[in-house]
Design a protein around this motif. Structure first.
Motif, PDB file in Angstrom:
ATOM      1  N   ALA A  90      47.061  24.836  88.562  1.00  0.00           N
ATOM      2  CA  ALA A  90      46.805  25.766  87.468  1.00  0.00           C
ATOM      3  C   ALA A  90      45.348  26.193  87.487  1.00  0.00           C
ATOM      4  N   GLU A  91      45.101  27.452  87.246  1.00  0.00           N
ATOM      5  CA  GLU A  91      43.748  28.006  87.305  1.00  0.00           C
ATOM      6  C   GLU A  91      42.774  27.227  86.414  1.00  0.00           C
ATOM      7  N   LEU A  92      43.203  26.895  85.201  1.00  0.00           N
ATOM      8  CA  LEU A  92      42.286  26.252  84.267  1.00  0.00           C
ATOM      9  C   LEU A  92      42.128  24.754  84.555  1.00  0.00           C
ATOM     10  N   TYR A 143      37.281  29.820  78.589  1.00  0.00           N
ATOM     11  CA  TYR A 143      37.923  30.496  79.718  1.00  0.00           C
ATOM     12  C   TYR A 143      39.375  30.787  79.358  1.00  0.00           C
ATOM     13  N   THR A 144      39.869  31.928  79.798  1.00  0.00           N
ATOM     14  CA  THR A 144      41.250  32.323  79.507  1.00  0.00           C
ATOM     15  C   THR A 144      41.956  32.689  80.803  1.00  0.00           C
ATOM     16  N   HIS A 145      43.170  32.184  80.945  1.00  0.00           N
ATOM     17  CA  HIS A 145      44.020  32.566  82.077  1.00  0.00           C
ATOM     18  C   HIS A 145      44.992  33.637  81.612  1.00  0.00           C
ATOM     19  N   LYS A 146      44.996  34.769  82.285  1.00  0.00           N
ATOM     20  CA  LYS A 146      45.915  35.848  81.951  1.00  0.00           C
ATOM     21  C   LYS A 146      47.204  35.644  82.742  1.00  0.00           C
ATOM     22  N   ARG A 147      48.176  35.069  82.077  1.00  0.00           N
ATOM     23  CA  ARG A 147      49.416  34.660  82.731  1.00  0.00           C
ATOM     24  C   ARG A 147      50.256  35.862  83.143  1.00  0.00           C
TER      25      ARG A 147
END
Length: 358
Positions: free
Chosen positions: A132-134, A285-289
């Motif tokens: 996962a990116e985060l 930080y935000t992951h744009k799913r």
């Protein structure tokens, strides 16, 4: 370079999602040449999605191994089939992507590990939260924590979805899934292991199945605490009957956090918050799913890594060690909850004649 030829074993919900959204999204890197499922409706869905040009279809996975020419076996079947299929695929010299859990108990995991060592091929376990990116961002920011002391994970979610197939709803039957803490929570225990970077010493779990599965034998809620040799403590809070999270309601379905001597990180669904002690401001930080239903945002990066490993001979992050230790910890948690006592990892090592994989 030619695309890696894939034999996909299992075409239920996860198999279909991976075929369409992951392997399909990486066309040119991977090419599905064979699909196997013993549940005919699943196989017909595969035909409708993938067509017949260059793809063979099977109801018997052993026949697929005998007659279909592929390099990578992707096993996306119910959990109780993982061990036998994995061992045979490795004996045939296949690279392997094996869905979690590796097997239903540590002894089964040890047999898969031995087969992998003998095969010498690349094996990746489907512990996609590592990708996962985060979570990767948390690894990069880890130094800001100082000495890690506490890790915690909270998943409050809806019940298991129905599972059609040759054994309907296998996932809510412990003999087929290993139990909720094995089937569902090996993901969470793997994250604890990855960040603790130490051997687990003991596990204390408490749970029951009085709300969602009162007539069954799998847990529908639990608290689990893990102590590691280096002093890190980790806690899992799980609920399988929470209202489904809706956009904008402020509730997180999944949260994961770390606290150290110098700072704190907290992941809530697709947002990560980082703050050092004494700092005036934190970082967000935000992951744009892209995929709002499945796990494609995490599985696709894992497949990119797997391709590189197959071509170079490197080991993936979610390797045999990660898969083995996550099940060992999960099985100890199941035992602790069932017997209402603390379970030592050394007890598990003696019981199954295995060792925690360093």
């Amino acid at each position: 370079m030619e695309a890696i030829r894939v034999g996909l074993i299992g075409f239920g919900m996860m198999g279909r999602m991976q075929a369409e959204g992951c392997f399909g999204a990486l066309a040119g890197r991977y090419r599905i040449v064979g699909v196997c499922d013993d549940h005919l409706p699943h196989l017909e869905e595969a035909r409708a999605l993938l067509g017949s040009d260059g793809v063979e279809y099977f109801t018997d996975w052993r026949r697929m191994l005998d007659t279909c020419d592929f390099e990578l076996a992707a096993i996306v079947t119910p959990d109780f089939l993982h061990e036998e299929m994995a061992v045979e695929c490795l004996a045939r010299g296949k690279h392997l992507r094996l869905e979690k859990p590796m097997a239903l108990d540590p002894a089964g995991c040890a047999r898969v590990a031995k087969a992998a060592e003998q095969a010498g091929t690349v094996v990746q376990i489907g512990l996609e939260l590592r990708y996962a990116e985060l979570i990767k961002r948390m690894q990069e920011e880890r130094a800001s924590l100082g000495r890690l002391k506490l890790a915690w994970c909270q998943e409050f979610r809806h019940p298991f979805l129905p599972k059609p197939g040759s054994i309907p709803d296998w996932i809510v039957q412990r003999r087929y899934s290993g139990g909720t803490l094995v089937e569902k929570c090996c993901h969470h225990f793997d994250l604890f292991n990855a960040f603790a970077e130490s051997k687990a010493v003991e596990v204390h779990a408490s749970g029951d199945h009085e709300t969602q599965y009162p007539d069954g034998d799998i847990l529908d809620n639990a608290f689990v605490t893990v102590l590691y040799e280096n002093g890190v403590r980790a806690n899992l809070s799980l609920c399988m009957f929470a209202p489904e999270r809706k956009e904008g309601d402020g509730l997180a379905a999944l949260a994961f956090g770390l606290i150290g001597s110098s700072g704190r990180m907290e992941l809530r669904d697709d947002e990560l918050f980082v703050r050092e002690r004494g700092a005036a401001y934190g970082r967000r930080y935000t992951h744009k799913r892209q995929d709002m239903i499945g796990h494609n945002d995490e599985i696709t990066p894992s497949l990119l890594e797997l391709e590189s490993c197959i071509r170079t001979g490197a080991a993936p992050r979610a390797d045999i060690r990660a898969g083995f230790n996550s099940v060992l910890l999960a099985w100890a948690a199941e035992l602790s909850a069932a017997e209402k006592r603390i379970v030592k990892i050394e007890e598990m090592e003696r019981r199954f004649s295995i060792k925690w994989m360093e």
